[in-house]
Design an enzyme around this catalytic site. Structure first.
Site, PDB file in Angstrom:
ATOM      1  N   THR A  72       0.833  -1.204   0.000  1.00 26.50           N
ATOM      2  CA  THR A  72       0.000   0.000   0.000  1.00 26.50           C
ATOM      3  C   THR A  72       0.865   1.250   0.000  1.00 26.50           C
ATOM      4  OG1 THR A  72      -1.887  -1.061   1.082  1.00 26.50           O
ATOM      5  CG2 THR A  72      -1.692   1.318   1.333  1.00 26.50           C
ATOM      6  N   SER A 199       5.339  -6.454  -2.276  1.00 25.66           N
ATOM      7  CA  SER A 199       5.106  -6.665  -0.845  1.00 25.66           C
ATOM      8  C   SER A 199       5.637  -8.028  -0.452  1.00 25.66           C
ATOM      9  CB  SER A 199       3.618  -6.566  -0.524  1.00 25.66           C
ATOM     10  OG  SER A 199       3.404  -6.688   0.869  1.00 25.66           O
ATOM     11  N   THR A 237      13.523   4.783   9.859  1.00 29.89           N
ATOM     12  CA  THR A 237      14.522   3.744  10.087  1.00 29.89           C
ATOM     13  C   THR A 237      14.129   2.450   9.387  1.00 29.89           C
ATOM     14  OG1 THR A 237      15.045   4.693  12.242  1.00 29.89           O
ATOM     15  CG2 THR A 237      15.726   2.414  11.861  1.00 29.89           C
ATOM     16  N   CYS A 329     -15.593  -4.416   3.576  1.00 28.97           N
ATOM     17  CA  CYS A 329     -16.513  -4.652   4.688  1.00 28.97           C
ATOM     18  C   CYS A 329     -16.893  -3.318   5.316  1.00 28.97           C
ATOM     19  CB  CYS A 329     -15.865  -5.555   5.731  1.00 28.97           C
ATOM     20  SG  CYS A 329     -16.918  -5.902   7.140  1.00 28.97           S
TER      21      CYS A 329
END
Length: 383
Positions: A72, A199, A237, A329
């Site tokens: 994302t 990802s 970091t 949802c």
């Protein structure tokens, strides 16, 4: 009875080899990668070695990889980072109606900031038309953002052709490859792509780690400020242990890619055959492309007309089967999937869809049991 996990498109179990790569770092390496002392240099070395390894497998320069907190963030950085606010003369973005919400919601925000966005329609299998993409490009088009493989129905978009169109018109091209990594061969040196999002937790890596490929030709404005990490493109970091786990997961995915694809395709076919035995060939509808070359092998989206998605998922969960809808949802109830709606599927099909997705831990026995459970539930609900 052991539960059956068929939601690998959402998240995958951490691979044992990945855990082995991460554990020593979690136990012993606590320095900040930006620190100059020995502890910091050791952490920095971990990040550098991991970056080099991932870049090698993806066919890009390590200088072109930016580590992020996940897919994302990578999508957000690609879009916001190239769309310099306020909108300049190039203020038009093209995407598709079936993107992940990480892209769609970002585009919606950009519209509020003065950009115009074209949402390309798809056909009944979830694929765009290259002719419509071509006709949508304008002189003021800045960016095309497109998913490689759809997370709900598995449809693989014509990335190579779209990239050539973008390059021909001087338009930046971003590809969300979060779902495709580990399932499709990716060589950034052979395609016209300026930005690509990844990802770790979709390929057996840790959660909370992702990456954005940003070609050396592409200007990118950082969206997180406060430090000079990631070549001043993403402050914060770095997570050395998570990044090392990501690198190990990419290596494993790369080395076993073709075997994994064949195994996923076999599991997918086995589930379809099992559903035919339980419900008959007319008892369900498979959504997405039929051609294996046009879809990801590990995703099977099936509709069971006469049943609701929400009821199906609840009953499956009670029987120990984890599956998904892919839809949002809201207030405890499921909305119709924006992907299936964009595909023009009838309400009774879109409203009864369940996504089953497979991974390294899925086996044939689980598929057979899942089909029996699905058949029992569907037959009971239809009566």
């Amino acid at each position: 009875m052991n539960p059956i996990y068929l939601d690998h498109a959402a998240a995958t179990p951490l691979l044992p080899e990945v855990l082995d790569a991460m554990l020593p770092l979690l136990r012993e390496q606590y320095g900040n990668p930006s620190s100059l002392h020995r502890f910091g240099r050791e952490a920095r070395s971990t990040v550098t070695v991991s970056r080099d390894a991932i870049a090698r497998f993806l066919g890009c320069s390590s200088k072109e990889l930016i580590f992020t907190g996940g897919g994302t963030e990578s999508d957000n950085l690609a879009l916001f980072g190239t769309a310099v606010v306020p909108a300049s003369k190039k203020n038009h973005i093209i995407t598709t109606a079936v993107e992940h919400h990480a892209v769609l919601h970002t585009c919606s925000r950009l519209e509020k900031l003065g950009y115009t966005v074209t949402y390309l329609p798809v056909d009944t299998t979830g694929l765009i038309s290259l002719d419509k993409l071509r006709s949508s490009i304008r002189p003021e088009t800045l960016l095309i953002s497109m998913m490689y493989g759809n997370n709900e129905v598995g449809a693989i978009q014509p990335i190579a052709e779209a990239g050539s169109l973008a390059r021909e018109h001087g338009v930046l091209f971003h590809v969300d490859a979060v779902q495709a990594l580990g399932m499709e061969p990716i060589d950034l040196s052979s395609v016209h792509v300026d930005l690509m999002s990844f990802s770790a937790h979709k390929i057996g890596g840790p959660r909370g780690v992702g990456a954005l490929y940003c070609s050396s030709r592409t200007k990118l404005e950082p969206q997180l400020l406060g430090g000079s990490q990631e070549r001043k493109k993403r402050a914060g970091t770095e997570n050395p242990a998570g990044i090392a786990g990501f690198a190990e997961a990419v290596k494993l995915a790369h080395d076993g890619l073709e075997d994994k694809r064949q195994r996923m395709e076999a599991l997918r076919s086995r589930m379809i055959d099992g559903l035919v035995r339980e419900l008959g060939a007319d008892g369900f509808v498979v959504n997405g492309p039929e051609d294996p070359a046009q879809r990801l092998p590990h995703i099977l989206n099936v509709s069971f007309p006469g049943c609701s998605t929400e009821t199906l998922l609840m009953n499956l969960d009670l029987q120990g089967v984890a599956a998904a809808s892919g839809s949002a949802c809201t207030s405890g109830s499921l909305e119709l999937s924006h992907v299936l709606v964009a595909m023009g599927l009838p309400p009774e099909v879109a409203g009864s869809a369940v996504r089953f997705s497979f991974g390294s831990t899925t086996n044939a026995e689980e598929i057979d049991r899942a089909c029996q459970i699905v058949g029992t539930i569907v037959n009971r609900l239809r009566k």
